[in-house]
Design a protein around this motif. Structure first.
Motif, short mmCIF file in Angstrom:
data_model
loop_
_atom_site.label_atom_id
_atom_site.label_comp_id
_atom_site.label_asym_id
_atom_site.label_seq_id
_atom_site.Cartn_x
_atom_site.Cartn_y
_atom_site.Cartn_z
N HIS A 110 0.73 48.43 170.14
CA HIS A 110 1.39 49.52 170.85
C HIS A 110 2.74 49.00 171.35
CE1 HIS A 110 2.31 52.36 174.10
NE2 HIS A 110 1.47 53.20 173.52
N SER A 154 6.39 49.99 173.23
CA SER A 154 6.98 51.03 174.07
C SER A 154 8.06 50.45 174.98
CB SER A 154 5.90 51.70 174.93
OG SER A 154 5.29 50.76 175.78
N ARG A 176 7.86 55.49 171.75
CA ARG A 176 6.84 54.46 171.56
C ARG A 176 6.43 54.48 170.10
NH1 ARG A 176 2.20 56.36 168.98
NH2 ARG A 176 0.97 57.80 170.21
N LEU A 234 3.01 53.14 167.44
CA LEU A 234 1.67 52.56 167.35
C LEU A 234 1.39 52.18 165.91
CD1 LEU A 234 -0.99 51.92 168.87
CD2 LEU A 234 -1.81 54.18 168.14
N ARG A 241 -6.34 45.92 171.11
CA ARG A 241 -4.99 46.51 171.07
C ARG A 241 -4.01 45.56 171.75
NH1 ARG A 241 -3.61 52.51 173.22
NH2 ARG A 241 -4.55 53.04 171.19
N TYR A 248 -0.03 44.84 173.10
CA TYR A 248 1.06 45.61 173.67
C TYR A 248 2.36 44.81 173.64
CZ TYR A 248 -2.45 48.84 175.52
OH TYR A 248 -3.48 49.74 175.64
N GLU A 249 3.42 45.45 173.20
CA GLU A 249 4.78 44.91 173.32
C GLU A 249 5.54 45.94 174.15
OE1 GLU A 249 7.23 41.92 172.93
OE2 GLU A 249 6.09 41.97 171.05
N ARG A 250 5.85 45.56 175.38
CA ARG A 250 6.45 46.48 176.36
C ARG A 250 7.85 45.96 176.68
NH1 ARG A 250 5.83 51.53 178.40
NH2 ARG A 250 4.95 51.69 180.49
N ARG A 269 -1.04 51.39 182.05
CA ARG A 269 -1.80 51.68 180.83
C ARG A 269 -3.14 50.94 180.77
NH1 ARG A 269 1.12 54.24 176.76
NH2 ARG A 269 3.36 54.41 177.17
#
Length: 380
Positions: free
Chosen positions: A80, A82, A89, A91, A198, A200-202, A251
C-alpha cells in the motif's frame, strides 16, 4: 619462501550477496576448492545481526537456485503506497502478478545462517574473522592481504570480487554520489490493528516511512532529516510511538511497542571503479536509498549474473562481459531509486505531484504492473 594459498576467485565480503555468489558458482559446476570467502565478522556476529531485509520475489528465485531457500521470512501479499494527508494512493497485489508473494521480510542473521550452512556443506573455504587490509594486482592475479587475530597473511586469486559495501558516509566516494540529507531510523514495532501480509510505504513531509510485516509486528524504516532523527532517537518509547503515529496516521490503529532504535545516513554512491581482475557487486558497487527496497535485491541480481558469466569464462574477459550485462538493470534501478528519493524528500510542489502520480498510477493498471515487475525482478 612462503607460498600463499591460491584460489581462482576470492570474494571479500561474506554477507548474503557474497555467499550467494559462491553458492551459485558451485551449483553451476565451479569447483568449491577454487573459491575463498573472506569476512571481517565472525559467523556468530553475523548470525546475531538483527537488521531486517526485504527480499523481492526475484531474490527468492535466486536464493532457490543457490540452494538457500526457504529462509524464515514473512511474505508480503500487498503493498500500500500513499501520501500522508494528501490525495492519491496505490495498491499492488500478488494476484496481479501470479506469484505467491510480492516479496518477503527476513532478518539479516537468518539469511546469513542459511547461506553460511550451505557454503559449508558445499565445501567453500571461509576465512572469518579476517580483515582485508589491501590488495595488489599484477599480470597473473591478485594478492589479498589479510589480518586474522593480529597475524598478517595473504592469499592469491585469479580474480577478486569486492562484496563488502558498508554504510553510506563510511565509503569512498564513487563516480555517482549524492547525499540526500536524511537518516533512516530502524526498529521493530507493533500496532493494535495490524493487516496481515500488507506492507506500507507512506510518504510524509520529512520523507518516506515504510512498515514491513514481520512476525506479529512491523519492521520500521523511517527516513527523516538528521536533526529530526536525533530528536526522535532521544525520546522515550511512548513519546516515539506517539510521533510515529502522528506521521503514519491511523490505518493500523495505535502503535503499542518499539524495540531499540538505530539510525544511519542515506545517500547514493554508485559505479565503483574496477580493474582487469577486480569487480564490485552489491553494496560495494552501488549504495541506494531504501525508498524502493532495492539495495540487497540489486546485489543478488549482480551475484546471479556474475555466477552465470564466470561459470563460462573466469578470465578478465568475463568481467568485461559481466559489466555489459549489468549495465541496463543497474542503470535503471539506480535512476528510478534516485528519482523517487529526490521527489519524496523534496519541496511541497514535488510532493503535490507525488500525490497526483499515485492516484494516476492506481488507475492505470499497466503502469502499476510495470513498476511492480521492476521492483520484483529488475530490468530484464
Amino acid at each position: 619462501m612462503h607460498t600463499p594459498p591460491s584460489f581462482d576467485l576470492a570474494i571479500c565480503g561474506a554477507g548474503p550477496v557474497g555467499m550467494a555468489l559462491a553458492a551459485l558458482l558451485v551449483q553451476r559446476g565451479v569447483s568449491s576448492s577454487g573459491i575463498a570467502l573472506v569476512d571481517a565478522k565472525s559467523i556468530e556476529q553475523a548470525r546475531r545481526d538483527p537488521r531486517t531485509i526485504a527480499l523481492s520475489y526475484g531474490s527468492r528465485q535466486i536464493l532457490e537456485e543457490a540452494g538457500a531457500w526457504p529462509v524464515a521470512a514473512t511474505p508480503i501479499h500487498e503493498i500500500h503506497v500513499s501520501r500522508r494527508g494528501r490525495f492519491g494512493r496505490s495498491l499492488m497485489e500478488r494476484s496481479e502478478h501470479g506469484v505467491d508473494a510480492l516479496g518477503y521480510v527476513a532478518r539479516y542473521g537468518d539469511v546469513v545462517a542459511v547461506l553460511s550452512e550451505l557454503c559449508q556443506r558445499l565445501g567453500i573455504a571461509t576465512l572469518r574473522p579476517a580483515l582485508v587490509t589491501g590488495s595488489a594486482e599484477d599480470g597473473d592475479g591478485v594478492s589479498v592481504a589479510l589480518e586474522q587475530n593480529g597475524v598478517v597473511s595473504d592469499i592469491r586469486a585469479q580474480l577478486l570480487v569486492q562484496a563488502e559495501g558498508g554504510l553510506f558516509g563510511q565509503q569512498l566516494e564513487r563516480a555517482v554520489s549524492r547525499d540526500y540529507g536524511q537518516s533512516a531510523i530502524i526498529s521493530w514495532v507493533t500496532v493494535d490493528a495490524p493487516v496481515a501480509h500488507r506492507a506500507y510505504e507512506r510518504f510524509t513531509d520529512d520523507g518516506p516511512l515504510a512498515l514491513l510485516p514481520q512476525d506479529d509486528g512491523y519492521a520500521l524504516v523511517w527516513c527523516v532529516p538528521p536533526t529530526r532523527a536525533e530528536q526522535l532517537l532521544a525520546l522515550d518509547d511512548g513519546a516515539f510511538l506517539a510521533r510515529l503515529g502522528d506521521a503514519f496516521g491511523g490505518r493500523l490503529g495505535r502503535f503499542t511497542h518499539t524495540t531499540a532504535r538505530l539510525a544511519y545516513p542515506l545517500g547514493l554512491n554508485a559505479q565503483a571503479p574496477g580493474t582487469a581482475r577486480t569487480v564490485a557487486i552489491g553494496n560495494a558497487a552501488q549504495t541506494l536509498h531504501p525508498v524502493a527496497g532495492q539495495g540487497l535485491n540489486l546485489g543478488l541480481r549482480d551475484a546471479a549474473v556474475l555466477a552465470r558469466v564466470l561459470a563460462q569464462d573466469s578470465s578478465p574477459a568475463g568481467l568485461i562481459q559481466y559489466a555489459k550485462l549489468r549495465q541496463a538493470d543497474r542503470g535503471t534501478t539506480v535512476r528510478v531509486t534516485d528519482t523517487m528519493a529526490r521527489i519524496f524528500t523534496g519541496s511541497a510542489p514535488l510532493q503535490g505531484v507525488l500525490g497526483l502520480s499515485l492516484g494516476v498510477l492506481d488507475m492505470i493498471n499497466p503502469a502499476r504492473k510495470s513498476l511492480a515487475q521492476l521492483m520484483m525482478y529488475g530490468r530484464r
